[in-house]
Scaffold this motif. Sequence first.
Motif, PDB file in Angstrom:
ATOM      1  N   VAL A 149       0.835  -1.228  -0.105  1.00 14.29           N
ATOM      2  CA  VAL A 149       0.017  -0.081   0.065  1.00 14.29           C
ATOM      3  C   VAL A 149       1.011   1.300   0.051  1.00 14.29           C
ATOM      4  O   VAL A 149       2.009   1.372   0.724  1.00 14.29           O
ATOM      5  CB  VAL A 149      -1.012  -0.059   1.200  1.00 14.29           C
ATOM      6  CG1 VAL A 149      -1.947   1.347   1.209  1.00 14.29           C
ATOM      7  CG2 VAL A 149      -1.657  -1.241   1.214  1.00 14.29           C
ATOM      8  N   VAL A 150       0.545   2.078  -0.999  1.00 15.54           N
ATOM      9  CA  VAL A 150       1.294   3.460  -0.825  1.00 15.54           C
ATOM     10  C   VAL A 150       0.145   4.572  -0.728  1.00 15.54           C
ATOM     11  O   VAL A 150      -0.826   4.575  -1.300  1.00 15.54           O
ATOM     12  CB  VAL A 150       1.992   3.843  -2.270  1.00 15.54           C
ATOM     13  CG1 VAL A 150       2.457   5.210  -2.214  1.00 15.54           C
ATOM     14  CG2 VAL A 150       2.975   2.577  -2.337  1.00 15.54           C
ATOM     15  N   LYS A 151       0.131   5.344   0.265  1.00 13.61           N
ATOM     16  CA  LYS A 151      -0.583   6.469   0.480  1.00 13.61           C
ATOM     17  C   LYS A 151      -0.293   7.546   0.088  1.00 13.61           C
ATOM     18  O   LYS A 151       1.052   8.094   0.175  1.00 13.61           O
ATOM     19  CB  LYS A 151      -0.945   6.580   2.222  1.00 13.61           C
ATOM     20  CG  LYS A 151      -1.923   7.629   2.462  1.00 13.61           C
ATOM     21  CD  LYS A 151      -2.161   7.679   3.953  1.00 13.61           C
ATOM     22  CE  LYS A 151      -3.468   8.585   4.372  1.00 13.61           C
ATOM     23  NZ  LYS A 151      -3.529   9.711   3.731  1.00 13.61           N
ATOM     24  N   TYR A 152      -0.899   8.422  -0.828  1.00 15.98           N
ATOM     25  CA  TYR A 152      -0.570   9.560  -1.592  1.00 15.98           C
ATOM     26  C   TYR A 152      -0.968  10.824  -0.804  1.00 15.98           C
ATOM     27  O   TYR A 152      -0.328  11.737  -0.738  1.00 15.98           O
ATOM     28  CB  TYR A 152      -1.182   9.692  -2.916  1.00 15.98           C
ATOM     29  CG  TYR A 152      -0.311   8.823  -4.026  1.00 15.98           C
ATOM     30  CD1 TYR A 152       0.503   9.346  -4.811  1.00 15.98           C
ATOM     31  CD2 TYR A 152      -0.581   7.536  -4.300  1.00 15.98           C
ATOM     32  CE1 TYR A 152       1.559   8.719  -5.408  1.00 15.98           C
ATOM     33  CE2 TYR A 152       0.202   6.821  -5.056  1.00 15.98           C
ATOM     34  CZ  TYR A 152       1.331   7.218  -5.815  1.00 15.98           C
ATOM     35  OH  TYR A 152       2.101   6.816  -6.653  1.00 15.98           O
ATOM     36  N   GLY A 153      -2.133  10.922  -0.407  1.00 18.11           N
ATOM     37  CA  GLY A 153      -2.678  12.162   0.025  1.00 18.11           C
ATOM     38  C   GLY A 153      -3.811  11.667   0.829  1.00 18.11           C
ATOM     39  O   GLY A 153      -4.235  10.585   1.259  1.00 18.11           O
TER      40      GLY A 153
END
Length: 168
Positions: free
Chosen positions: A94-98
């Motif tokens: 998982v990558v959280k952008y904003g």
Amino acid sequence: MSTSFRRKVAAVTFAVLGLSLAGGGIAIAQPSAKAPQETVQPARGTNSQPPVSAESARLAKAALKANAATPLVATNVYTVVNSNGTKARGTGTVVKYGVGEYEVIFGYNVSAGAFLATLSLSGSCCIPPGGEVSVAPRLLTPNAVFVQTRNSAGVPANLGFTLLTHTP
């Protein structure tokens, strides 16, 4: 196990999941048939995806490379993500952008798959807060799914969710 039996099991699994999540707000996304020149990253707005970061691109390439020899038939996987963007359990990175913007990266191409998401909590307690969740294939990243969460007023908000992917 025969292929037809696997397909029947997958169909029954999705039917049961669909019926059990019907009241929880489900979003389904499938890629559209666009010409390559139309897959350009859109301008940033409330309904667009953020540009792919260098770290996300590196993670996506590494995941594909690690699973390059894995033959896939039909695959059903899930990922449970906390509101802060950490993976509680399941498959993928998982990558959280904003605020309310997440990317889940898998080790294989999911661009021809179907995606289901619902707001959820990772623990065994409580009902998740109300809101909305949307899913779409990640632009320029064939092995990732973009997820956006919003509160009940439609404003982007960090909310936990469960993502289910089915790839044919």
